[in-house]
Design an enzyme around this catalytic site. Structure first.
Site, PDB file in Angstrom:
ATOM      1  N   ASN A  63       5.046  -2.362  49.203  1.00 20.18           N
ATOM      2  CA  ASN A  63       3.858  -1.627  49.651  1.00 20.18           C
ATOM      3  C   ASN A  63       3.124  -1.051  48.446  1.00 20.18           C
ATOM      4  O   ASN A  63       2.849  -1.815  47.517  1.00 20.18           O
ATOM      5  CB  ASN A  63       4.121  -0.668  50.817  1.00 20.18           C
ATOM      6  CG  ASN A  63       5.206   0.348  50.644  1.00 20.18           C
ATOM      7  OD1 ASN A  63       6.373   0.018  50.544  1.00 20.18           O
ATOM      8  ND2 ASN A  63       4.832   1.608  50.625  1.00 20.18           N
ATOM      9  N   ASP A  64       2.791   0.217  48.448  1.00 16.24           N
ATOM     10  CA  ASP A  64       1.805   0.765  47.514  1.00 16.24           C
ATOM     11  C   ASP A  64       1.950   0.325  46.049  1.00 16.24           C
ATOM     12  O   ASP A  64       3.049   0.406  45.489  1.00 16.24           O
ATOM     13  CB  ASP A  64       1.894   2.295  47.487  1.00 16.24           C
ATOM     14  CG  ASP A  64       1.956   2.923  48.864  1.00 16.24           C
ATOM     15  OD1 ASP A  64       1.985   2.196  49.860  1.00 16.24           O
ATOM     16  OD2 ASP A  64       1.984   4.168  48.930  1.00 16.24           O
ATOM     17  N   PRO A  65       0.819  -0.019  45.400  1.00 21.03           N
ATOM     18  CA  PRO A  65       0.822  -0.125  43.940  1.00 21.03           C
ATOM     19  C   PRO A  65       1.019   1.270  43.351  1.00 21.03           C
ATOM     20  O   PRO A  65       0.452   2.249  43.858  1.00 21.03           O
ATOM     21  CB  PRO A  65      -0.571  -0.660  43.609  1.00 21.03           C
ATOM     22  CG  PRO A  65      -1.430  -0.287  44.774  1.00 21.03           C
ATOM     23  CD  PRO A  65      -0.527  -0.245  45.972  1.00 21.03           C
ATOM     24  N   SER A 124       5.503   7.072  46.165  1.00 19.53           N
ATOM     25  CA  SER A 124       4.389   6.709  45.274  1.00 19.53           C
ATOM     26  C   SER A 124       4.014   7.776  44.261  1.00 19.53           C
ATOM     27  O   SER A 124       4.296   8.964  44.435  1.00 19.53           O
ATOM     28  CB  SER A 124       3.166   6.356  46.117  1.00 19.53           C
ATOM     29  OG  SER A 124       3.402   5.115  46.727  1.00 19.53           O
TER      30      SER A 124
END
Ligand SMILES: *[C@@H]1O[C@H](CO)[C@@H](O)[C@H](O)[C@H]1NC(C)=O
Ligand SMILES: *[C@@H]1O[C@H](CO)[C@@H](O)[C@H](O)[C@H]1NC(C)=O
Ligand SMILES: *[C@@H]1O[C@H](CO)[C@@H](O)[C@H](O)[C@H]1NC(C)=O
Ligand SMILES: *[C@@H]1O[C@H](CO)[C@@H](O)[C@H](O)[C@H]1NC(C)=O
Ligand SMILES: *[C@H]1O[C@@H](CO)[C@H](O)[C@@H](O)[C@@H]1NC(C)=O
Length: 579
Positions: A63-65, A124
């Protein structure tokens, strides 16, 4: 058209959505948890729908960068990753490096649960390069089974290692813990820090107070002791939890990007947040009042659900960084799958990062423009060029000679001035709808005046499957409304898929009587840029017939008015080294 949509339609929407939100409070949940699939290591990786030139690890869920940065000649991309399975869970920071943002080399995960301050998860965060060329990562650690969130830091173990393979999490973590009265489970995703004129660093954390979305502001002189500012940088009523905030300057003039700390009269600021409730991202343009340490959106920028989006399709948890080697700001965004968790478990992978985009301010000052990094063009292979072809109502022209499942297509359409007069009327009843619903009613099969015209991507030979990406022009009083759609409803014969008619309005000047479109097609993703990046839409689709060399690309027009292909260039795309 911009005025028309952003003012009238969107005001009504504001009211509608605010009511909806309150009633769905309580269903906010970031990621569905599938305990049975969470640690099922994929032995086989399904190739059919895997992308060729979009960022992916070899297998499993992403998922998230996280923490993108350029450091000593190397681009780093970290990202949320499940090393054990193809659904969300067991999250670590995976790490890849590149010298061109196209070819990627995987390294070992950088940050993984190992200490009391991140024992239940490493979520994140962002990277900041401190004076003296010292990178530091701030990330959210999960400290208990109740999802309590704190903010930690990590630093490279060896600054001489060109890839910064190993990072250390010092024992004076966590740096920031939630205060009494704050929601401890909605307190996350530190931004890249910026330096104020007073010599203090600042970061944002996303969160909420009741239903109000909040960008909490913290300040520090030494990057270790952080103090919460009395006022958040910004909040918006009724928007629910804010995740992954991003805050950065853009120059009022020119196409360069700016370092995150740049302030002054020649810049505007952008605040982007990911709304946990809708799972879409919104941004505003505005000014940063450095005396009060507050951000004020411009009155042309709608704040909340109905605001501007980087992408009107599948694009979330994005993060930008300043690439000082080329003086540009680059945006990374994640696209999840539109198939089921069971499908993901079976194919052994889930999630891609979309192609990095260069961000600039539209000369109209009211929105951003986004365009794929020029490095992508190095993957272009065989080219097909068309020009001057007229498409009458019902025409479908095939673009042959390229790999239609793995392609980059740029097309500019033109039309007669008289055709603008013959555009279909924008039904006043649609003022309460968003673009996606308008596209749902006026799809590619519904005849129009000027439009629908555009591309049929990932199409099977007899059009049992296709994903149309197209424009429709409407008349609304003395103005025109331009709708851009990327409609997945006919994309696949498979059952159980999420197939929305994603769409956005395009605030474009039609005086030159042209509309341009670029689509990056990559097996299970179609990423499109309307009017040179004014409106962007990404769709995830899973054709069953239109796969690899059985996929076709067409240009079509289903409006009564003829349109002309001014120019069309399509390229087969080569496969880079991808992890
Ligand atoms: C988690 O929350 C429950 C219910 O509020 C509470 O009883 C428990 O002590 C909490 N656990 C931790 C580790 O904070
Ligand atoms: C740090 O990295 C450099 C370059 O890779 C290497 O030569 C050196 O041995 C490393 N130092 C330590 C302490 O690992
Ligand atoms: C905190 O946020 C979580 C997640 O959105 C929510 O479930 C919970 O009810 C909130 N707690 C309080 C005290 O508002
Ligand atoms: C164009 O409209 C006709 C008539 O509705 C429909 O059969 C055809 O599928 C449409 N073409 C596309 C590309 O949607
Ligand atoms: C991606 O998947 C679809 C289909 O399951 C969901 O509807 C979206 O909410 C989800 N998007 C994100 C950002 O999680």
């Amino acid at each position: 058209m911009g005025q028309f949509c952003s003012e009238k339609i969107l005001w009504v929407l504001a009211l509608v959505f605010t009511c909806v939100l309150v009633s769905i409070n309580g269903v906010e949940a970031s990621h569905k948890v599938y305990p049975d699939y969470q640690s099922l290591t994929a032995s086989n990786v399904g190739r059919l729908h895997r992308t060729a030139y979009h960022f992916q690890p070899k297998r499993h869920w992403i998922n998230d960068p996280n923490g993108p940065m350029y450091y000593n000649g190397v681009y780093h991309l970290f990202y949320q990753y499940n090393p054990k399975g193809a659904v969300w869970g067991n999250i670590v920071w995976a790490h890849s490096v590149s010298t061109d943002l196209i070819n990627w080399t995987p390294l070992d995960p950088t940050i993984f649960p190992s200490k009391p301050f991140d024992k239940y998860g490493c979520w994140s965060g962002s990277a900041t390069v401190l004076p003296g060329n010292r990178p530091v990562i701030l990330y959210t650690g999960i400290v208990d089974q109740n999802n309590t969130q704190v903010q930690n830091y990590a630093v490279p173990a060896n600054l001489s290692d060109p890839y910064l393979r190993e990072w250390v999490k010092p024992d004076n973590n966590p740096l920031i813990v939630p205060q009494a009265g704050e929601n401890k489970t909605a307190f996350r995703d530190p931004t890249t820090a910026w330096l104020g004129r007073d010599g203090r660093w600042r970061i944002l954390l996303g969160g909420k107070r009741k239903h109000r979305g909040v960008a909490f502001l913290y300040r520090s002189r030494d990057f270790l002791r952080w103090t919460k500012a009395k006022h958040p940088l910004h909040t918006a009523a009724g928007t629910g939890n804010w995740e992954c905030p991003d805050f950065y300057p853009v120059p009022k003039q020119g196409s360069n990007g700016l370092d995150t700390s740049v302030l002054g009269p020649n810049v505007k600021h952008v605040l982007k947040v990911s709304l946990d409730v809708t799972r879409y991202e919104y941004y505003t343009l505005g000014s940063y009042d450095t005396d009060k340490d507050r951000y004020i959106p411009d009155d042309t920028s709608r704040d909340g659900w109905n605001g501007l989006r980087y992408d009107y399709g599948n694009f979330y948890a994005s993060k930008s960084f300043f690439d000082h080697s080329k003086n540009r700001r680059i945006l990374w965004g994640w696209a999840n799958e539109s198939d089921t968790a069971y499908d993901d478990m079976t194919k052994g992978w889930a999630g891609i990062q979309l192609i990095p985009r260069v961000i600039t301010l539209d000369p109209n000052g009211k929105q951003l423009l986004q365009w794929p990094i020029p490095e992508l063009e190095s993957l272009r292979g065989e080219n097909v060029h068309l020009s001057g072809q007229v498409l009458k109502k019902g025409d479908v022209v095939e673009v042959t000679g390229i790999t239609a499942a793995q392609a980059d297509v740029e097309v500019t359409f033109s039309f007669a001035a008289s055709s603008l007069d013959l555009a279909e009327q924008f039904d006043p009843a649609w003022k309460t709808l968003d673009a996606q619903d308008v596209c749902g009613r006026r799809g590619s099969t519904v005849e129009g005046g000027l439009g629908p015209f555009g591309l049929l991507t990932l199409a099977s030979e007899n059009l049992e499957e296709y994903t149309p990406v197209f424009f429709r022009v409407f008349k609304a009083g003395y103005q025109h409304v331009v709708l851009m759609c990327s409609d997945a409803r006919s994309s696949s014969l498979m059952d159980g898929l999420y197939t929305p008619s994603f769409a956005g309005f395009v605030d474009v000047d039609l005086t030159d009587k042209k509309l341009s479109l670029r689509s990056l097609i990559d097996h299970s993703v179609v990423e499109s840029f309307g009017a040179r990046g004014k409106t962007c839409i990404s769709s995830r689709v899973y054709p069953t017939l239109a796969v690899s060399d059985k996929a076709h690309l067409y240009v079509f027009n289903n409006g009564t008015e003829a349109v002309k292909i001014e120019t069309l260039d399509a390229w087969s795309m080569n496969r880079p080294r991808m992890n």
